[in-house]
Design a protein around this motif. Structure first.
Motif, short mmCIF file in Angstrom:
data_model
loop_
_atom_site.label_atom_id
_atom_site.label_comp_id
_atom_site.label_asym_id
_atom_site.label_seq_id
_atom_site.Cartn_x
_atom_site.Cartn_y
_atom_site.Cartn_z
N ASN A 1 0.86 -1.19 0.00
CA ASN A 1 0.00 0.00 0.00
C ASN A 1 0.89 1.24 0.00
O ASN A 1 1.40 1.64 1.05
CB ASN A 1 -0.91 0.01 1.24
CG ASN A 1 -1.99 -1.04 1.17
OD1 ASN A 1 -2.80 -1.06 0.25
ND2 ASN A 1 -1.99 -1.95 2.14
N PHE A 2 1.10 1.82 -1.18
CA PHE A 2 1.88 3.06 -1.25
C PHE A 2 1.10 4.18 -0.56
O PHE A 2 1.65 5.00 0.16
CB PHE A 2 2.16 3.42 -2.71
CG PHE A 2 2.98 4.68 -2.88
CD1 PHE A 2 4.35 4.65 -2.68
CD2 PHE A 2 2.39 5.89 -3.22
CE1 PHE A 2 5.12 5.80 -2.82
CE2 PHE A 2 3.13 7.05 -3.37
CZ PHE A 2 4.50 7.01 -3.16
N ASP A 3 -0.22 4.22 -0.81
CA ASP A 3 -1.13 5.12 -0.09
C ASP A 3 -2.09 4.28 0.73
O ASP A 3 -2.55 3.23 0.27
CB ASP A 3 -1.94 5.98 -1.07
CG ASP A 3 -1.08 6.90 -1.90
OD1 ASP A 3 -0.27 7.63 -1.30
OD2 ASP A 3 -1.20 6.89 -3.14
N ILE A 4 -2.42 4.74 1.91
CA ILE A 4 -3.37 4.02 2.76
C ILE A 4 -4.79 4.41 2.35
O ILE A 4 -5.10 5.60 2.26
CB ILE A 4 -3.15 4.35 4.24
CG1 ILE A 4 -1.71 4.00 4.63
CG2 ILE A 4 -4.13 3.59 5.13
CD1 ILE A 4 -1.37 4.34 6.05
N PRO A 5 -5.66 3.43 2.09
CA PRO A 5 -7.03 3.78 1.72
C PRO A 5 -7.78 4.40 2.90
O PRO A 5 -7.51 4.07 4.06
CB PRO A 5 -7.66 2.44 1.32
CG PRO A 5 -6.83 1.42 2.01
CD PRO A 5 -5.45 1.97 2.13
N THR A 6 -8.71 5.30 2.60
CA THR A 6 -9.47 5.97 3.66
C THR A 6 -10.40 5.01 4.38
O THR A 6 -10.62 5.12 5.58
CB THR A 6 -10.30 7.13 3.05
OG1 THR A 6 -9.45 7.87 2.17
CG2 THR A 6 -10.83 8.06 4.11
N HIS A 7 -10.97 4.07 3.63
CA HIS A 7 -11.93 3.12 4.21
C HIS A 7 -11.24 1.79 4.50
O HIS A 7 -10.54 1.25 3.65
CB HIS A 7 -13.11 2.90 3.27
CG HIS A 7 -13.86 4.17 2.97
ND1 HIS A 7 -14.58 4.84 3.93
CD2 HIS A 7 -13.98 4.89 1.83
CE1 HIS A 7 -15.13 5.93 3.40
NE2 HIS A 7 -14.77 5.97 2.12
N SER A 8 -11.48 1.26 5.68
CA SER A 8 -10.85 0.00 6.09
C SER A 8 -11.22 -1.15 5.16
O SER A 8 -10.40 -2.03 4.89
CB SER A 8 -11.25 -0.35 7.53
OG SER A 8 -10.83 0.68 8.40
N LYS A 9 -12.47 -1.16 4.65
CA LYS A 9 -12.87 -2.28 3.78
C LYS A 9 -12.09 -2.26 2.47
O LYS A 9 -11.84 -3.31 1.88
CB LYS A 9 -14.38 -2.27 3.52
CG LYS A 9 -14.89 -1.22 2.58
CD LYS A 9 -16.37 -1.49 2.27
CE LYS A 9 -16.87 -0.50 1.22
NZ LYS A 9 -18.27 -0.76 0.86
N ASP A 10 -11.66 -1.07 2.02
CA ASP A 10 -10.82 -1.01 0.81
C ASP A 10 -9.45 -1.62 1.09
O ASP A 10 -8.87 -2.27 0.22
CB ASP A 10 -10.67 0.43 0.32
CG ASP A 10 -11.98 1.00 -0.21
OD1 ASP A 10 -12.78 0.20 -0.74
OD2 ASP A 10 -12.20 2.21 -0.11
N TYR A 11 -8.93 -1.42 2.30
CA TYR A 11 -7.67 -2.06 2.69
C TYR A 11 -7.82 -3.57 2.64
O TYR A 11 -6.96 -4.29 2.10
CB TYR A 11 -7.28 -1.62 4.11
CG TYR A 11 -6.13 -2.41 4.70
CD1 TYR A 11 -4.81 -2.06 4.44
CD2 TYR A 11 -6.37 -3.52 5.51
CE1 TYR A 11 -3.75 -2.79 4.97
CE2 TYR A 11 -5.33 -4.26 6.04
CZ TYR A 11 -4.02 -3.89 5.77
OH TYR A 11 -2.99 -4.63 6.30
N ILE A 12 -8.93 -4.08 3.16
CA ILE A 12 -9.16 -5.53 3.20
C ILE A 12 -9.25 -6.10 1.78
O ILE A 12 -8.71 -7.16 1.49
CB ILE A 12 -10.43 -5.86 4.03
CG1 ILE A 12 -10.16 -5.51 5.50
CG2 ILE A 12 -10.82 -7.32 3.89
CD1 ILE A 12 -11.39 -5.49 6.38
N HIS A 13 -9.92 -5.37 0.89
CA HIS A 13 -10.00 -5.83 -0.50
C HIS A 13 -8.62 -5.81 -1.17
O HIS A 13 -8.28 -6.71 -1.93
CB HIS A 13 -10.96 -4.95 -1.30
CG HIS A 13 -12.40 -5.33 -1.09
ND1 HIS A 13 -12.90 -6.55 -1.47
CD2 HIS A 13 -13.43 -4.65 -0.54
CE1 HIS A 13 -14.19 -6.61 -1.16
NE2 HIS A 13 -14.53 -5.48 -0.59
#
Length: 447
Positions: A326-338
């Motif tokens: 993850n170069f950028d951290i997604p704002t929503h946790s569910k996007d991180y999980i995906h």
């Protein structure tokens, strides 16, 4: 490390015990599916009985076969054109679903048509005129054909599938889906698959399903146990050099690097290419053939690194990914999980590394709270990072020059987008492809 078959289910259920016909059992054996996954084991008996299905399962759980198999079994009993329609949020996922239908339905000669943006409408109209058994589409382009292609209608379909529904609705396809639902026959079977049950999904469920069976195989929205999650802490201005350090130290692995913006996906791909890595970007501004070409090269191993926006975080089956960065951290946790769900699939192990700056600490803590697991610190060699810094900064300057040159060349195409010449599917969150090259960065002062 467990095999995909060992990891796919905890009991001894087999596909034959679920009631599938011999041609499908033979096709499953041919493609290497020996044991049903949890979602397949839970959903197939109800689907084969003719019930509507709501499937809630995480990405990489085998959802496509869970809805394709009952459709193909019914098609075997009653073969006819325009038998089923599948709606998907992205073009790449639509092509992938079509491929799975054709491989599982090979014994019965199943024909699919993929109806998405980025492809000439005339060619698609010809494909639809041949009455394929299954139409796999993104909503915007399907709606266009329903309104404009003479003789094309879905009034006789027997099955409707809405895949990755939460993502479809996040992309504001809701009004188009409502419009499509109004012209479909009431007498049909409907399968709705989603990673999460949001209020939007629940509303769509009420509008489109009749007395459905809900099958939920992952009650908690979380990452898989075989995924090792790490973070790398650095100042914002050091992100590029830390990314190259990671790519260099993990050079023998396949990896997906996720960025927040199209600009960064392009920029980082050029930086990595300049430094000798085989990288290919995937984001929302090139043709469909380029996107599919990029994915094909990455899947086949021709390119080791895919630099992508969130278009690659959902639904794409790329089983050999070793590392997600993850170069950028997604704002929503569910996007991180995906995103991190692109690795550690089907029982395999995998790693994710998230680059964390002084501005990201709160986002990381929120993600850790949602997934119920703390990330570990990724070990780094400060001397090696310092040796890379000058070359990375030079590559970054070259990348900016190259992007400016591309921007000047592409001005006319951007004007067409602004003027609204392209359909919604052509403008939706899909991707772009720049090519990139491969050896690893040579470390200064070392052999």
């Amino acid at each position: 490390m467990p095999s995909p078959d060992e990891a796919s289910g905890s009991n001894s259920a087999s596909f034959s015990s679920l009631g599938l016909i011999d041609p499908l059992l033979e096709a499953l054996e041919k493609v290497g599916f020996k044991t049903p996954t949890d979602i397949q084991r839970e959903a197939l008996p109800h689907a084969l009985e003719g019930r509507d299905i709501i499937g809630v399962a995480s990405t990489g759980s085998g959802k496509t076969a869970a809805f394709a198999l009952p459709i193909l079994q019914k098609l075997w009993e009653d073969p006819k054109g325009l038998f089923a329609c599948v709606l998907a949020p992205t073009r790449e996922l639509a092509f992938q679903i079509s491929q799975q239908f054709e491989s599982l339905g090979s014994a019965m000669g199943v024909r699919c048509a993929v109806i998405v943006g980025g492809v000439r409408e005339v060619d698609q109209a010809v494909a639809l005129a041949k009455r394929p058994h299954v139409v796999v589409a993104t909503p915007g382009r399907l709606d266009w054909h329903l309104e404009n292609t003479k003789g094309f209608s879905l009034r006789g379909i027997k099955f409707l599938v809405l895949d990755e529904v939460d993502h479809l609705l996040d992309m504001d396809f809701g009004p188009v889906i409502d419009k499509i639902l109004k012209i479909l026959p009431k007498e049909r079977r409907t399968y709705l698959f989603s990673a999460t049950m949001t209020t939007k999904v629940a509303k769509l469920r009420r509008a489109s399903l009749t007395n459905p069976v809900k099958v939920e195989v992952s009650a908690k929205y979380q990452t898989v146990s075989t995924l090792l999650q790490y973070y790398l802490l650095m100042p914002l201005k050091e992100k590029d050099v830390n990314l190259v350090y990671l790519a260099n130290s993990l050079a023998q692995n396949t990896m997906i690097i996720f960025t927040r913006t199209v600009h960064d996906a392009s920029r980082l791909a050029i930086i990595l290419r300049t430094l000798g890595f085989a990288a290919v970007p995937l984001h929302g501004q090139l043709s469909q053939s380029q996107r599919l070409g990029a994915l094909a090269k990455f899947k086949s191993g021709g390119r080791k690194i895919l630099v992508a926006t969130d278009v690659a975080s959902r639904g794409l089956d790329i089983p050999s990914v070793d590392i997600v960065i993850n170069f950028d951290i997604p704002t929503h946790s569910k996007d991180y999980i995906h995103r991190v769900g692109r690795t550690a699939r089907a029982g395999r192990s995998g790693k994710s590394v998230t680059l964390v700056t002084q501005y990201d600490v709160e986002l990381v803590q929120r993600i850790e709270q949602v997934v119920g697991k703390e990330m570990e610190l990724w070990p780094t060699d400060t001397e090696e990072i310092a040796l890379l810094r000058e070359r990375v900064e030079e590559a970054a300057r070259l990348a900016i020059h190259e992007l400016k040159a591309q921007s000047m060349k592409g001005g006319a195409g951007k004007k067409r987008r602004r003027d609204g010449d392209l359909s919604k599917d052509d403008r939706d969150r899909d991707d772009d492809v720049l090519e990139a090259g491969m050896p690893v960065v040579k470390k200064k002062g070392r052999r």
